[in-house]
Design a protein around this motif. Structure first.
Motif, PDB file in Angstrom:
ATOM      1  N   GLU A 188      10.666  -6.329  -3.605  1.00  0.00           N
ATOM      2  CA  GLU A 188      11.129  -4.968  -3.304  1.00  0.00           C
ATOM      3  C   GLU A 188      10.683  -3.946  -4.346  1.00  0.00           C
ATOM      4  O   GLU A 188      10.761  -2.740  -4.107  1.00  0.00           O
ATOM      5  N   ASP A 189      10.180  -4.399  -5.483  1.00  0.00           N
ATOM      6  CA  ASP A 189       9.796  -3.469  -6.552  1.00  0.00           C
ATOM      7  C   ASP A 189       8.329  -3.050  -6.495  1.00  0.00           C
ATOM      8  O   ASP A 189       7.935  -2.096  -7.172  1.00  0.00           O
ATOM      9  N   ILE A 190       7.533  -3.759  -5.721  1.00  0.00           N
ATOM     10  CA  ILE A 190       6.099  -3.490  -5.771  1.00  0.00           C
ATOM     11  C   ILE A 190       5.732  -2.301  -4.882  1.00  0.00           C
ATOM     12  O   ILE A 190       6.477  -1.908  -3.994  1.00  0.00           O
ATOM     13  N   ARG A 191       4.554  -1.750  -5.151  1.00  0.00           N
ATOM     14  CA  ARG A 191       4.038  -0.592  -4.416  1.00  0.00           C
ATOM     15  C   ARG A 191       2.692  -0.967  -3.809  1.00  0.00           C
ATOM     16  O   ARG A 191       1.743  -1.275  -4.523  1.00  0.00           O
ATOM     17  N   LEU A 192       2.618  -0.924  -2.481  1.00  0.00           N
ATOM     18  CA  LEU A 192       1.386  -1.290  -1.790  1.00  0.00           C
ATOM     19  C   LEU A 192       0.543  -0.059  -1.494  1.00  0.00           C
ATOM     20  O   LEU A 192       1.085   1.013  -1.178  1.00  0.00           O
ATOM     21  N   PRO A 193      -0.783  -0.167  -1.564  1.00  0.00           N
ATOM     22  CA  PRO A 193      -1.643   0.931  -1.089  1.00  0.00           C
ATOM     23  C   PRO A 193      -1.422   1.156   0.404  1.00  0.00           C
ATOM     24  O   PRO A 193      -1.080   0.212   1.129  1.00  0.00           O
ATOM     25  N   PRO A 194      -1.620   2.365   0.895  1.00  0.00           N
ATOM     26  CA  PRO A 194      -1.330   2.666   2.304  1.00  0.00           C
ATOM     27  C   PRO A 194      -2.257   1.979   3.299  1.00  0.00           C
ATOM     28  O   PRO A 194      -1.947   1.941   4.484  1.00  0.00           O
ATOM     29  N   PRO A 197      -0.738  -3.170   5.401  1.00  0.00           N
ATOM     30  CA  PRO A 197       0.528  -3.132   6.123  1.00  0.00           C
ATOM     31  C   PRO A 197       1.667  -3.637   5.247  1.00  0.00           C
ATOM     32  O   PRO A 197       1.472  -4.556   4.442  1.00  0.00           O
ATOM     33  N   ASP A 198       2.815  -3.044   5.396  1.00  0.00           N
ATOM     34  CA  ASP A 198       3.962  -3.394   4.553  1.00  0.00           C
ATOM     35  C   ASP A 198       4.792  -4.467   5.246  1.00  0.00           C
ATOM     36  O   ASP A 198       5.744  -4.184   5.972  1.00  0.00           O
ATOM     37  N   THR A 199       4.401  -5.718   5.039  1.00  0.00           N
ATOM     38  CA  THR A 199       5.141  -6.853   5.580  1.00  0.00           C
ATOM     39  C   THR A 199       5.507  -7.781   4.427  1.00  0.00           C
ATOM     40  O   THR A 199       4.943  -7.689   3.330  1.00  0.00           O
ATOM     41  N   GLU A 200       6.402  -8.698   4.671  1.00  0.00           N
ATOM     42  CA  GLU A 200       6.817  -9.616   3.614  1.00  0.00           C
ATOM     43  C   GLU A 200       5.654 -10.489   3.148  1.00  0.00           C
ATOM     44  O   GLU A 200       5.493 -10.751   1.952  1.00  0.00           O
ATOM     45  N   GLU A 201       4.808 -10.928   4.084  1.00  0.00           N
ATOM     46  CA  GLU A 201       3.662 -11.763   3.717  1.00  0.00           C
ATOM     47  C   GLU A 201       2.678 -10.993   2.832  1.00  0.00           C
ATOM     48  O   GLU A 201       2.151 -11.543   1.854  1.00  0.00           O
ATOM     49  N   ILE A 202       2.440  -9.730   3.181  1.00  0.00           N
ATOM     50  CA  ILE A 202       1.526  -8.912   2.382  1.00  0.00           C
ATOM     51  C   ILE A 202       2.126  -8.653   1.006  1.00  0.00           C
ATOM     52  O   ILE A 202       1.419  -8.729  -0.019  1.00  0.00           O
ATOM     53  N   ARG A 203       3.394  -8.364   0.958  1.00  0.00           N
ATOM     54  CA  ARG A 203       4.064  -8.157  -0.337  1.00  0.00           C
ATOM     55  C   ARG A 203       4.004  -9.427  -1.187  1.00  0.00           C
ATOM     56  O   ARG A 203       3.831  -9.362  -2.411  1.00  0.00           O
ATOM     57  N   MET A 204       4.140 -10.579  -0.553  1.00  0.00           N
ATOM     58  CA  MET A 204       4.062 -11.834  -1.296  1.00  0.00           C
ATOM     59  C   MET A 204       2.669 -12.020  -1.894  1.00  0.00           C
ATOM     60  O   MET A 204       2.526 -12.432  -3.050  1.00  0.00           O
ATOM     61  N   ASP A 205       1.644 -11.718  -1.121  1.00  0.00           N
ATOM     62  CA  ASP A 205       0.272 -11.831  -1.614  1.00  0.00           C
ATOM     63  C   ASP A 205       0.072 -10.928  -2.835  1.00  0.00           C
ATOM     64  O   ASP A 205      -0.523 -11.336  -3.841  1.00  0.00           O
ATOM     65  N   TRP A 206       0.554  -9.702  -2.755  1.00  0.00           N
ATOM     66  CA  TRP A 206       0.436  -8.761  -3.878  1.00  0.00           C
ATOM     67  C   TRP A 206       1.267  -9.231  -5.068  1.00  0.00           C
ATOM     68  O   TRP A 206       0.836  -9.131  -6.222  1.00  0.00           O
ATOM     69  N   MET A 363      -4.678 -12.057   2.532  1.00  0.00           N
ATOM     70  CA  MET A 363      -4.261 -10.891   3.292  1.00  0.00           C
ATOM     71  C   MET A 363      -5.159 -10.646   4.501  1.00  0.00           C
ATOM     72  O   MET A 363      -4.716 -10.118   5.524  1.00  0.00           O
ATOM     73  N   ARG A 364      -6.418 -11.028   4.408  1.00  0.00           N
ATOM     74  CA  ARG A 364      -7.370 -10.733   5.476  1.00  0.00           C
ATOM     75  C   ARG A 364      -6.984 -11.428   6.781  1.00  0.00           C
ATOM     76  O   ARG A 364      -7.027 -10.830   7.861  1.00  0.00           O
ATOM     77  N   LYS A 365      -6.602 -12.705   6.689  1.00  0.00           N
ATOM     78  CA  LYS A 365      -6.203 -13.439   7.890  1.00  0.00           C
ATOM     79  C   LYS A 365      -4.989 -12.790   8.545  1.00  0.00           C
ATOM     80  O   LYS A 365      -4.902 -12.690   9.775  1.00  0.00           O
ATOM     81  N   ILE A 366      -4.058 -12.377   7.719  1.00  0.00           N
ATOM     82  CA  ILE A 366      -2.845 -11.739   8.236  1.00  0.00           C
ATOM     83  C   ILE A 366      -3.197 -10.449   8.955  1.00  0.00           C
ATOM     84  O   ILE A 366      -2.717 -10.178  10.064  1.00  0.00           O
ATOM     85  N   MET A 367      -4.075  -9.654   8.351  1.00  0.00           N
ATOM     86  CA  MET A 367      -4.432  -8.372   8.947  1.00  0.00           C
ATOM     87  C   MET A 367      -5.275  -8.534  10.214  1.00  0.00           C
ATOM     88  O   MET A 367      -5.155  -7.740  11.151  1.00  0.00           O
ATOM     89  N   LEU A 376      -1.851  -2.463  13.498  1.00  0.00           N
ATOM     90  CA  LEU A 376      -2.377  -1.812  12.297  1.00  0.00           C
ATOM     91  C   LEU A 376      -2.600  -0.329  12.557  1.00  0.00           C
ATOM     92  O   LEU A 376      -2.986   0.074  13.649  1.00  0.00           O
ATOM     93  N   SER A 377      -2.386   0.463  11.497  1.00  0.00           N
ATOM     94  CA  SER A 377      -2.654   1.904  11.576  1.00  0.00           C
ATOM     95  C   SER A 377      -4.148   2.149  11.434  1.00  0.00           C
ATOM     96  O   SER A 377      -4.920   1.239  11.099  1.00  0.00           O
ATOM     97  N   ALA A 378      -4.561   3.382  11.649  1.00  0.00           N
ATOM     98  CA  ALA A 378      -5.980   3.738  11.513  1.00  0.00           C
ATOM     99  C   ALA A 378      -6.476   3.449  10.098  1.00  0.00           C
ATOM    100  O   ALA A 378      -7.593   2.943   9.908  1.00  0.00           O
ATOM    101  N   ALA A 379      -5.671   3.761   9.088  1.00  0.00           N
ATOM    102  CA  ALA A 379      -6.070   3.507   7.707  1.00  0.00           C
ATOM    103  C   ALA A 379      -6.204   2.015   7.435  1.00  0.00           C
ATOM    104  O   ALA A 379      -7.088   1.582   6.693  1.00  0.00           O
TER     105      ALA A 379
END
Length: 445
Positions: A188-194, A197-206, A363-367, A376-379
């Motif tokens: 919950e403390d980390i900051r992801l680039p836009p 995607p902000d998911t638990e799996e992506i946060r775990m990778d970061w 992260m690539r497989k997840i995305m 996924l968003s346009a960005a």
């Protein structure tokens, strides 16, 4: 040549002129300790990154100068290290393809330091990675630890910290350590680039990436403690930096900010410039020139960097990416501080990752799965696109994550044209071997 091109040429010649070394002003030449952490961008507490603690690096920054905008010349280890160890752009000396030994024999800076009386050590209890794409004219290092230096002999030590290098084995190791850790980075403390995607799996990778950085920080603390115990710390020039940007999508292998921008901290002898923060742009080639300058060495080849012993920043930063693994991509970039211009010479292959790097980016497989599900968003779709634009232009002041490409915007045509001319002049002045190879049809890989 028109007036603008002439002025641009003068600026480029000044930036490429390099410096000849002068003996360091101190009577006793300092020890030089160059610590390279693998695959990291500016995700450190002293750079404002939330969610992690890096007390050893933060303390080093308090004792020295912290550079907010330091850039490597290429977004992969062997490319960047070839430039740092030669002191010239990798595209000058056929060292531009990741882990392909080029045709040039060229002096490494350790040759200059040895001639100046330094003992060159690599690893010193940690990784002794060199990973160069050119043939050094002499043996690179004299030994694996500075303890073998003669009494009173100044030392140059290059130490690689590979705990942040991402690969399958490391990921399994660090995920296991994270489960056992009493103080892992909190999701919950980390900051992801836009563009992620902000998911638990992506946060775990970061979070795993940040955990690796925290471990690397403890190793920096160990090196500093040894220097202090041996009475070397006060008079040492200590450099901490990344060899290339972070191994996440849009980072390593790409010319976006996370691929080229690396942390840089320089602790000067005698506590000079303690606590200084430098906001302007510098190149890792300037770090190389600084090492040669402080050592009082005399390079036989003109360097492409400028010593940072006197305050110095660059008006232009150039980057280059060429072949890596089975992927023969060619990309060049120039940044003037606010504006970044990227030229893609092989736009048809999109953001294709080599087999080697695909395994390093969970992260690539997840995305890709989220893309198939339309989540996924346009960005977030940008880095998975099947083709790249031929030209990209970003306003880093208003768009620091390089999401909005302004290359086709008529309002910014003059800016794009100016940067394109500056890039063309740099390519010409440096005799870009990567583009010469591409035009000749490339090499069999």
């Amino acid at each position: 040549m028109n007036r603008f091109a002439f002025i641009t040429l003068l600026v480029l010649l000044a930036s490429l002129a390099g410096v000849q070394s002068h003996a360091f002003a101190e009577e006793v030449r300092p020890d030089i300790i160059w610590i390279l952490a693998e695959d990291i961008s500016n995700e450190l507490a002293c750079y404002g990154e939330p969610g992690l603690q890096t007390p050893s690096i933060d303390a080093l920054a308090a004792d020295g100068a912290r550079y907010e905008r330091a850039y490597c010349t290429g977004p992969a280890c062997s490319i960047s290290r070839s430039a740092m160890m030669s002191g010239v752009y990798q595209t000058r000396i056929d060292a531009h393809d990741h882990r392909r030994i080029g045709s040039y024999t060229f002096p490494a800076i350790t040759q200059y330091l040895r001639d100046a009386g330094y003992y060159n050590a690599k690893g010193c209890g940690y990784s002794g990675k060199t990973d160069l794409n050119f043939k050094p004219a002499e043996t690179l290092f004299d030994g694996n630890d500075w303890s073998s230096a003669k009494t009173g002999q100044p030392i140059f030590a290059q130490i690689t910290l590979d705990g942040t290098h991402r690969q399958d084995a490391n990921e399994k190791k660090w995920r296991a350590i994270r489960k056992r850790s009493s103080n892992p980075v909190a999701l919950e403390d980390i900051r992801l680039p836009p563009y992620f995607p902000d998911t638990e799996e992506i946060r775990m990778d970061w979070a795993v990436y940040l955990d690796q950085i925290e471990h690397m920080d403890t190793q920096v603390g160990e090196i500093i403690a040894r220097l202090k115990n041996e009475g070397r710390y006060e008079n040492a020039l200590i450099i901490f930096c990344g060899d290339n940007g972070r191994c996440h999508l849009r980072g390593k292998n790409w010319l976006y900010e996370p691929g080229l921008k690396v942390p840089l901290i320089i602790k000067w002898p005698g506590g000079k410039r303690a606590g200084e923060v430098v906001g302007g742009m510098v190149s890792m080639l300037d770090v190389t020139a600084t090492v040669v300058d402080v050592a009082g060495a005399m390079p036989s080849e003109r360097l492409d960097g400028n010593s940072l012993r006197a305050p110095f920043t660059r008006d232009l930063i150039f980057g280059a990416r060429d072949a890596g693994g089975e992927i023969a991509d060619h990309i060049r970039s120039v940044c003037d501080g606010r504006w970044k211009y990227i030229r893609n010479y092989v736009p048809s292959i999109g953001y294709t990752e080599s087999k080697y790097t695909r395994t390093h980016r969970p992260m690539r497989k997840i995305m890709l799965k989220m893309k198939a599900d339309g989540k996924l968003s346009a960005a977030q779709l940008l880095v998975l696109a099947d083709t790249k634009p031929t030209e990209e232009l970003y306003d880093l002041e208003r768009d620091p994550h390089e999401i909005r490409n302004l290359a086709s915007d008529d309002a910014h045509e003059q800016t794009k044209h100016r940067l394109a001319q500056q890039l063309d002049l740099w390519i010409e002045l440096t005799g870009d071997t990567g583009l010469l190879e591409m035009k000749a049809g490339g090499k069999t890989r």
